[in-house]
Scaffold this motif. Structure first.
Motif, PDB file in Angstrom:
ATOM      1  N   GLY A  15       0.861  -1.296  -0.128  1.00 31.13           N
ATOM      2  CA  GLY A  15      -0.079   0.061  -0.069  1.00 31.13           C
ATOM      3  C   GLY A  15       0.933   1.149  -0.065  1.00 31.13           C
ATOM      4  N   CYS A  16       2.176   1.117   0.056  1.00 27.36           N
ATOM      5  CA  CYS A  16       2.764   2.159   0.229  1.00 27.36           C
ATOM      6  C   CYS A  16       3.658   2.609  -1.176  1.00 27.36           C
ATOM      7  CB  CYS A  16       4.008   2.126   1.216  1.00 27.36           C
ATOM      8  SG  CYS A  16       3.381   1.823   2.946  1.00 27.36           S
ATOM      9  N   THR A  17       3.209   2.033  -1.987  1.00 32.03           N
ATOM     10  CA  THR A  17       3.811   2.221  -3.441  1.00 32.03           C
ATOM     11  C   THR A  17       2.750   2.236  -4.540  1.00 32.03           C
ATOM     12  OG1 THR A  17       5.447   1.385  -5.124  1.00 32.03           O
ATOM     13  CG2 THR A  17       4.401  -0.334  -3.804  1.00 32.03           C
ATOM     14  N   ASN A  42      11.996   5.827   4.069  1.00 32.51           N
ATOM     15  CA  ASN A  42      12.804   6.717   4.257  1.00 32.51           C
ATOM     16  C   ASN A  42      13.368   7.825   3.184  1.00 32.51           C
ATOM     17  OD1 ASN A  42      12.611   5.947   7.057  1.00 32.51           O
ATOM     18  ND2 ASN A  42      14.228   4.302   6.660  1.00 32.51           N
ATOM     19  N   GLU A  43      12.827   7.492   1.952  1.00 32.60           N
ATOM     20  CA  GLU A  43      13.119   8.626   1.021  1.00 32.60           C
ATOM     21  C   GLU A  43      12.376   9.593   0.800  1.00 32.60           C
ATOM     22  OE1 GLU A  43      16.150   8.571  -0.698  1.00 32.60           O
ATOM     23  OE2 GLU A  43      16.720   6.764   0.339  1.00 32.60           O
ATOM     24  N   CYS A  44      11.004   9.404   0.961  1.00 29.85           N
ATOM     25  CA  CYS A  44      10.090  10.520   0.866  1.00 29.85           C
ATOM     26  C   CYS A  44       9.887  11.258   2.381  1.00 29.85           C
ATOM     27  CB  CYS A  44       8.785  10.208   0.300  1.00 29.85           C
ATOM     28  SG  CYS A  44       9.065   8.934  -1.262  1.00 29.85           S
ATOM     29  N   ALA A  45       8.905  12.241   2.108  1.00 30.00           N
ATOM     30  CA  ALA A  45       8.572  13.168   3.141  1.00 30.00           C
ATOM     31  C   ALA A  45       7.294  12.509   4.002  1.00 30.00           C
ATOM     32  CB  ALA A  45       8.062  14.474   2.839  1.00 30.00           C
ATOM     33  N   GLU A  47       4.578  13.422   4.786  1.00 29.08           N
ATOM     34  CA  GLU A  47       3.164  13.987   4.081  1.00 29.08           C
ATOM     35  C   GLU A  47       3.036  13.149   2.670  1.00 29.08           C
ATOM     36  OE1 GLU A  47       5.814  16.356   4.317  1.00 29.08           O
ATOM     37  OE2 GLU A  47       5.148  16.764   6.301  1.00 29.08           O
ATOM     38  N   ASP A  48       4.295  12.489   2.104  1.00 30.17           N
ATOM     39  CA  ASP A  48       3.858  11.471   0.801  1.00 30.17           C
ATOM     40  C   ASP A  48       3.129  10.306   1.148  1.00 30.17           C
ATOM     41  OD1 ASP A  48       5.331  13.385  -0.795  1.00 30.17           O
ATOM     42  OD2 ASP A  48       7.286  12.692   0.037  1.00 30.17           O
ATOM     43  N   LEU A  49       2.258  10.117   0.312  1.00 28.65           N
ATOM     44  CA  LEU A  49       1.505   8.734   0.538  1.00 28.65           C
ATOM     45  C   LEU A  49       2.112   7.545  -0.022  1.00 28.65           C
ATOM     46  CD1 LEU A  49      -2.050  10.261  -0.476  1.00 28.65           C
ATOM     47  CD2 LEU A  49      -1.039  10.006   1.694  1.00 28.65           C
ATOM     48  N   THR A  50       2.778   7.670  -1.168  1.00 25.68           N
ATOM     49  CA  THR A  50       3.586   6.499  -1.895  1.00 25.68           C
ATOM     50  C   THR A  50       4.898   7.056  -2.034  1.00 25.68           C
ATOM     51  OG1 THR A  50       2.897   7.078  -4.054  1.00 25.68           O
ATOM     52  CG2 THR A  50       1.586   5.640  -2.870  1.00 25.68           C
ATOM     53  N   SER A  51       5.708   5.775  -2.005  1.00 24.74           N
ATOM     54  CA  SER A  51       7.279   5.780  -2.491  1.00 24.74           C
ATOM     55  C   SER A  51       7.402   4.668  -3.300  1.00 24.74           C
ATOM     56  CB  SER A  51       7.984   5.820  -0.964  1.00 24.74           C
ATOM     57  OG  SER A  51       9.466   5.427  -1.326  1.00 24.74           O
ATOM     58  N   VAL A  67      13.596   7.546  -6.804  1.00 23.79           N
ATOM     59  CA  VAL A  67      12.451   7.214  -5.985  1.00 23.79           C
ATOM     60  C   VAL A  67      11.326   8.357  -6.453  1.00 23.79           C
ATOM     61  CG1 VAL A  67      10.944   7.045  -3.825  1.00 23.79           C
ATOM     62  CG2 VAL A  67      13.578   6.382  -4.037  1.00 23.79           C
ATOM     63  N   VAL A  68      10.159   7.857  -6.895  1.00 22.27           N
ATOM     64  CA  VAL A  68       9.055   8.791  -7.029  1.00 22.27           C
ATOM     65  C   VAL A  68       8.088   8.816  -5.771  1.00 22.27           C
ATOM     66  CG1 VAL A  68       6.789   9.202  -8.448  1.00 22.27           C
ATOM     67  CG2 VAL A  68       8.985   8.126  -9.656  1.00 22.27           C
ATOM     68  N   CYS A  69       8.097  10.054  -5.413  1.00 20.14           N
ATOM     69  CA  CYS A  69       7.150  10.309  -4.015  1.00 20.14           C
ATOM     70  C   CYS A  69       5.986  11.116  -4.525  1.00 20.14           C
ATOM     71  CB  CYS A  69       8.153  11.103  -2.923  1.00 20.14           C
ATOM     72  SG  CYS A  69       9.806  10.649  -2.462  1.00 20.14           S
TER      73      CYS A  69
END
Length: 79
Positions: A15-17, A42-45, A47-51, A67-69
């Motif tokens: 669910g995190c991607t 640990n690559e996105c903020a 507030e980001d929903l997916t990484s 990475v796309v955040c």
């Protein structure tokens, strides 16, 4: 009980991607030969929903790994 815990963990991690959204954003940004997949912790903020991890070819021909955040309406590419 173990099976239930395994299913919950699997759902949490997948669910995190968002591979489709990441691929679409990369294509719109001019990347080609795109390979996406996997969560990158640990690559996105916060507030980001997916990484979503990716490997692609930039418009200058260089291979890019990053990475796309994504948040609700926007995505950001991080190398």
């Amino acid at each position: 009980m173990r099976h239930l815990l395994g299913i919950v963990l699997l759902l949490f991690l997948t669910g995190c991607t968002d591979e489709e959204k990441a691929r679409r954003h990369l294509e719109q940004s001019g990347y080609t030969s795109i390979s996406v997949g996997g969560w990158e912790p640990n690559e996105c903020a916060r507030e980001d929903l997916t990484s979503t991890r990716f490997r692609a070819t930039a418009s200058d021909g260089k291979i890019v790994i990053g990475v796309v955040c994504c948040r609700a309406r926007t995505c950001e590419i991080r190398r």
